[in-house]
Enzyme design. Structure first.
Site, PDB file in Angstrom:
ATOM      1  N   GLY A   9       0.839  -1.199   0.000  1.00 15.86           N
ATOM      2  CA  GLY A   9       0.000   0.000   0.000  1.00 15.86           C
ATOM      3  C   GLY A   9       0.867   1.240   0.000  1.00 15.86           C
ATOM      4  O   GLY A   9       2.044   1.194  -0.358  1.00 15.86           O
ATOM      5  N   ASN A  10       0.291   2.364   0.356  1.00 17.43           N
ATOM      6  CA  ASN A  10       1.083   3.593   0.474  1.00 17.43           C
ATOM      7  C   ASN A  10       0.480   4.486   1.549  1.00 17.43           C
ATOM      8  O   ASN A  10      -0.551   4.145   2.130  1.00 17.43           O
ATOM      9  CB  ASN A  10       1.193   4.305  -0.881  1.00 17.43           C
ATOM     10  CG  ASN A  10      -0.150   4.739  -1.423  1.00 17.43           C
ATOM     11  OD1 ASN A  10      -0.798   5.612  -0.856  1.00 17.43           O
ATOM     12  ND2 ASN A  10      -0.600   4.098  -2.501  1.00 17.43           N
ATOM     13  N   ARG A  11       1.117   5.627   1.807  1.00 13.25           N
ATOM     14  CA  ARG A  11       0.764   6.431   2.983  1.00 13.25           C
ATOM     15  C   ARG A  11      -0.370   7.425   2.746  1.00 13.25           C
ATOM     16  O   ARG A  11      -0.643   8.259   3.603  1.00 13.25           O
ATOM     17  CB  ARG A  11       2.007   7.173   3.475  1.00 13.25           C
ATOM     18  CG  ARG A  11       3.015   6.226   4.105  1.00 13.25           C
ATOM     19  CD  ARG A  11       4.318   6.938   4.417  1.00 13.25           C
ATOM     20  NE  ARG A  11       4.112   8.138   5.194  1.00 13.25           N
ATOM     21  CZ  ARG A  11       5.047   9.050   5.438  1.00 13.25           C
ATOM     22  NH1 ARG A  11       6.250   8.885   4.943  1.00 13.25           N
ATOM     23  NH2 ARG A  11       4.778  10.119   6.156  1.00 13.25           N
ATOM     24  N   ALA A  54      -3.686   8.038  -4.728  1.00 14.79           N
ATOM     25  CA  ALA A  54      -2.291   7.605  -4.846  1.00 14.79           C
ATOM     26  C   ALA A  54      -2.331   6.155  -5.329  1.00 14.79           C
ATOM     27  O   ALA A  54      -2.408   5.221  -4.530  1.00 14.79           O
ATOM     28  CB  ALA A  54      -1.587   7.718  -3.503  1.00 14.79           C
TER      29      ALA A  54
END
Ligand code: CTP
Length: 213
Positions: free
Chosen positions: A17-19, A84
């Protein structure tokens, strides 16, 4: 409006995943609805309430987000791509939990579709607004992305500081073909209202241009 991160599953309990918190995209969806737009918010996994007056579609992976965006883009005037999106996914997701073997583990990653590019290729493409999160040379990279992705407008920000991801504040620089405007640093809800106002203004200019051609 797309918002939040995407998750690419590795096995039934792990993912890449990402932030992204989704807060910027949710604020944009809310501001657009308050400005009178009919808004569909396509959201990756986030922990946020649905803004008032907004239709929400929840997705997990980049491919699910792409399908959901394409399902509404053909009949939308504007697509704001604030998500994102994970650029890569694991080629072969394991159906069972991966076990330690004592040896290094390699995951083969393959590229995900570029959602903005798919929308840009539609016969009746909406007005396209992208986001660019950069860790350096914000204006140069963002202008390059504006051209390369054939966007009508891009909102760029510097990440890796205490702004941007996971923060309630952001600092946005808007770029379009003929100009730019620095919206400065502010709360994401304040920036979202300013962004929606600028998008509406550029959108109407582009419609007027087409009408007089
Ligand atoms: N985006 C998208 N689909 C992807 C990746 C990104 O639609 N698979 C959109 C994002 O929502 C954002 C914009 O593209 O609006 C910029 O994303 P970014 O990942 O920074 O762009 P890239 O072209 O992947 O550039 P980079 O080389 O920096 O990874």
């Amino acid at each position: 409006v797309s918002a939040g991160p995407t998750y690419e599953d590795i096995d039934p309990v792990r993912f890449i995943g990402n932030r992204s918190s989704g807060r910027m995209g949710f604020a944009v969806a809310e501001a657009a609805a308050q400005a009178g737009a009919k808004v569909t918010l396509i959201s990756g996994p986030v922990n946020l309430p649905t803004p008032h007056g907004v239709d929400r579609v929840n997705v997990r992976s980049a491919r699910q987000m792409c399908d959901a965006v394409l399902a509404v883009s053909g009949r939308s005037d504007i697509f704001i791509s604030a998500a994102a999106v994970g650029d890569y996914r694991v080629e072969a997701r394991s159906p069972t939990k991966l076990k330690k073997t004592g040896k290094p583990l390699s995951l083969e990653l393959i590229q995900n579709p570029d959602i903005l590019a798919e929308v840009a290729a539609l016969p009746k493409r909406p007005f396209l607004v992208g986001f660019a999160a950069e860790t350096k040379d914000v204006e140069r990279y963002a202008r390059d992305k504006l051209e390369r992705k054939k966007l009508d407008m891009i909102a760029a920000n510097l990440v890796g500081t205490d702004l941007g991801f996971e923060s309630s504040e952001n600092a946005l620089l808007l770029l379009w073909q003929e100009g730019s405007e620095d919206l400065g640093q502010a709360d994401k809800k304040v920036l979202a209202r300013a962004l929606v106002e600028r998008i509406a203004s550029r959108f109407h200019t582009s419609i007027d241009k087409v009408a007089t051609e």
